[in-house]
Design a protein around this motif. Structure first.
Motif, short mmCIF file in Angstrom:
data_model
loop_
_atom_site.label_atom_id
_atom_site.label_comp_id
_atom_site.label_asym_id
_atom_site.label_seq_id
_atom_site.Cartn_x
_atom_site.Cartn_y
_atom_site.Cartn_z
N LEU A 22 -4.40 10.70 4.46
CA LEU A 22 -3.05 10.75 5.01
C LEU A 22 -2.03 11.22 3.99
CD1 LEU A 22 -1.19 10.03 7.48
CD2 LEU A 22 -0.90 7.79 6.40
N LEU A 23 -2.15 10.72 2.75
CA LEU A 23 -1.12 10.94 1.74
C LEU A 23 -1.56 11.83 0.59
CD1 LEU A 23 0.11 7.24 1.57
CD2 LEU A 23 1.17 9.13 2.83
N GLY A 24 -2.83 12.28 0.61
CA GLY A 24 -3.30 13.16 -0.45
C GLY A 24 -3.63 12.45 -1.74
N ILE A 25 -3.85 11.14 -1.67
CA ILE A 25 -4.23 10.38 -2.86
C ILE A 25 -5.73 10.08 -2.80
CG2 ILE A 25 -1.97 9.35 -3.15
CD1 ILE A 25 -2.96 6.85 -1.79
N GLY A 26 -6.33 9.82 -3.94
CA GLY A 26 -7.75 9.52 -3.95
C GLY A 26 -8.06 8.16 -3.37
N GLY A 27 -7.07 7.27 -3.38
CA GLY A 27 -7.25 5.93 -2.83
C GLY A 27 -7.35 4.85 -3.89
N GLY A 28 -7.41 5.24 -5.17
CA GLY A 28 -7.54 4.25 -6.23
C GLY A 28 -6.37 3.29 -6.30
N ILE A 29 -5.14 3.79 -6.05
CA ILE A 29 -3.95 2.95 -6.09
C ILE A 29 -4.03 1.85 -5.05
CG2 ILE A 29 -2.70 4.46 -4.50
CD1 ILE A 29 -1.13 2.56 -7.44
N ILE A 30 -4.76 2.11 -3.95
CA ILE A 30 -4.92 1.13 -2.88
C ILE A 30 -6.18 0.30 -3.09
CG2 ILE A 30 -5.11 0.82 -0.38
CD1 ILE A 30 -3.90 3.71 -0.22
N ASN A 31 -7.25 0.97 -3.44
CA ASN A 31 -8.53 0.28 -3.57
C ASN A 31 -8.58 -0.70 -4.73
OD1 ASN A 31 -10.31 1.16 -1.45
ND2 ASN A 31 -10.18 3.19 -2.34
N TYR A 32 -7.86 -0.42 -5.80
CA TYR A 32 -7.90 -1.33 -6.94
C TYR A 32 -7.47 -2.74 -6.54
CZ TYR A 32 -7.71 -2.83 -11.80
OH TYR A 32 -7.93 -3.49 -12.98
N PRO A 33 -6.27 -2.92 -5.95
CA PRO A 33 -5.90 -4.28 -5.54
C PRO A 33 -6.76 -4.82 -4.40
CG PRO A 33 -4.24 -2.70 -4.83
CD PRO A 33 -5.17 -1.97 -5.75
N LEU A 34 -7.20 -3.95 -3.48
CA LEU A 34 -8.06 -4.41 -2.38
C LEU A 34 -9.37 -4.98 -2.92
CD1 LEU A 34 -7.73 -1.65 0.39
CD2 LEU A 34 -6.77 -3.95 0.41
N LEU A 35 -10.00 -4.26 -3.84
CA LEU A 35 -11.26 -4.71 -4.41
C LEU A 35 -11.08 -5.94 -5.28
CD1 LEU A 35 -12.70 -1.22 -5.41
CD2 LEU A 35 -13.75 -2.80 -3.78
N LEU A 36 -9.92 -6.06 -5.89
CA LEU A 36 -9.66 -7.18 -6.78
C LEU A 36 -9.41 -8.47 -6.01
CD1 LEU A 36 -9.57 -7.30 -9.87
CD2 LEU A 36 -7.08 -7.10 -9.74
N TYR A 37 -8.77 -8.36 -4.81
CA TYR A 37 -8.34 -9.56 -4.11
C TYR A 37 -9.09 -9.86 -2.81
CZ TYR A 37 -4.43 -8.87 -7.30
OH TYR A 37 -3.68 -8.68 -8.42
N VAL A 38 -9.35 -8.84 -1.98
CA VAL A 38 -9.91 -9.09 -0.64
C VAL A 38 -11.27 -9.78 -0.66
CG1 VAL A 38 -10.70 -7.99 1.50
CG2 VAL A 38 -8.56 -7.24 0.42
N PRO A 39 -12.27 -9.33 -1.46
CA PRO A 39 -13.54 -10.04 -1.49
C PRO A 39 -13.40 -11.50 -1.91
CG PRO A 39 -13.77 -7.88 -2.51
CD PRO A 39 -12.31 -8.11 -2.31
N HIS A 40 -12.46 -11.75 -2.80
CA HIS A 40 -12.20 -13.13 -3.24
C HIS A 40 -11.59 -13.96 -2.12
CE1 HIS A 40 -11.09 -16.51 -5.76
NE2 HIS A 40 -9.83 -16.36 -5.40
N TRP A 41 -10.65 -13.34 -1.37
CA TRP A 41 -10.01 -14.06 -0.26
C TRP A 41 -11.02 -14.46 0.81
CZ3 TRP A 41 -5.46 -10.05 0.23
CH2 TRP A 41 -4.54 -10.31 -0.80
N PHE A 42 -11.98 -13.57 1.06
CA PHE A 42 -13.02 -13.86 2.06
C PHE A 42 -14.18 -14.67 1.47
CE2 PHE A 42 -10.88 -10.45 4.32
CZ PHE A 42 -10.98 -10.85 5.65
N GLN A 43 -14.10 -14.94 0.19
CA GLN A 43 -15.11 -15.74 -0.52
C GLN A 43 -16.53 -15.16 -0.39
OE1 GLN A 43 -14.56 -19.76 1.01
NE2 GLN A 43 -12.86 -20.12 -0.39
N VAL A 44 -16.61 -13.83 -0.44
CA VAL A 44 -17.92 -13.18 -0.38
C VAL A 44 -18.43 -12.81 -1.77
CG1 VAL A 44 -17.64 -12.31 1.98
CG2 VAL A 44 -16.83 -10.93 0.04
N THR A 45 -17.50 -12.46 -2.65
CA THR A 45 -17.85 -12.14 -4.03
C THR A 45 -16.56 -11.98 -4.82
OG1 THR A 45 -19.16 -10.67 -5.46
CG2 THR A 45 -17.84 -9.62 -3.75
N GLU A 46 -16.67 -11.77 -6.10
CA GLU A 46 -15.49 -11.54 -6.93
C GLU A 46 -15.86 -10.54 -8.02
OE1 GLU A 46 -12.11 -14.09 -9.41
OE2 GLU A 46 -13.58 -15.10 -8.12
N PHE A 47 -15.10 -9.45 -8.07
CA PHE A 47 -15.36 -8.39 -9.03
C PHE A 47 -14.45 -8.51 -10.24
CE2 PHE A 47 -16.35 -6.31 -4.86
CZ PHE A 47 -17.72 -6.23 -5.04
#
Length: 265
Positions: A22-47
């Protein structure tokens, strides 16, 4: 790998790559916080930040590839939206910068990687707030002039820091292309994906030497990326250029606030 963890990783890959297209970005600016927090919030894993950096770089590579292929099918005045000369100049510079950054990331402590990410986000927000005067949307794509030295040096520096945090660097490149190089918004979005693809390819080489890659988590993030990016690229042509800039600035601002809250907390 549990089913919920697979679903979470697919979701993260899909969301990040959707905004990539949509915005022409690679997605790292979004994926970094998503990967850092979302798996932890769902208690599936923590990176760890280093694992997040590695997963993000692979996701960025495939998301930008899917986005570039989608944009190749879109035309403006009969021509591709990708500025080939700009991609060659900035792509070559960011290639070497990203290789260096990917190698350096293995030597840095996790907290410092988070701080670098936060600083990048702040710079991107500031650049996005600068008005983009002199837009040249009607020009022939490959005839749009730009300063090759500024393009080359800025791309190299962005490549170094983005290689460290596992991002393609487009969230910094796009404001530079818009406000400094004066490249039209839609051409910037399409061209930045091609540049990010080159950057991510080099970054992957650096990450492979760092040995911080959760293989299956990375695989499911990539699968999600291949789905989301073409959808985002399709919708990009149906949103105004001003609207795209506002969405990108808002998105970067939110992620910058979140990461700095955690750093300072």
């Amino acid at each position: 790998m549990a089913l919920l963890e697979r679903i979470v990783m697919l979701f993260i890959g899909l969301v990040g790559s959707f905004f990539s297209g949509l915005l022409g970005i690679g997605g790292g600016i979004i994926n970094y916080p998503l990967l850092l927090y979302v798996p932890h919030w769902f208690q599936v894993t923590e990176f760890t930040p280093k694992e997040v950096s590695s997963i993000s770089m692979f996701q960025v590579f495939f998301a930008s590839l899917a986005g570039v292929l989608a944009f190749r099918k879109q035309k403006q005045s009969g021509n591709s939206l990708v500025h080939k000369k700009l991609v060659l100049v900035m792509g070559g510079s960011i290639l070497f910068g990203s290789l260096l950054g990917g190698w350096v990331s293995a030597l840095l402590p996790s907290y410092l990687i988070n701080i670098i990410y936060g600083m990048l986000a702040i710079v991107a927000v500031i650049l996005m707030l600068i008005p983009n005067r002199g837009s040249r949307e009607d020009n022939e794509i490959n005839d749009i002039p730009f300063n090759k030295w500024i393009a080359s040096v800025s791309a190299f520096l962005v490549g170094v820091v983005s290689g460290i945090v596992g991002a393609g660097g487009a969230f910094i490149l796009i404001p530079i292309m818009l406000t400094v190089l004066k490249i039209p918004t839609r051409v910037t979005i399409a061209s930045s994906l091609a540049i990010v693809f080159i950057s991510a390819a080099a970054g992957i080489v650096g990450k492979l030497t760092a040995d911080h890659i959760p293989v299956w988590a990375t695989f499911y993030a990539i699968v999600g990326s291949l789905i989301g990016s073409p959808i985002g690229s399709y919708l990009s042509r149906r949103i105004s250029a001003k609207g795209l800039r506002i969405v990108l600035a808002l998105l970067i601002s939110l992620t910058a606030i979140k990461i700095w809250i955690d750093i300072l907390g």
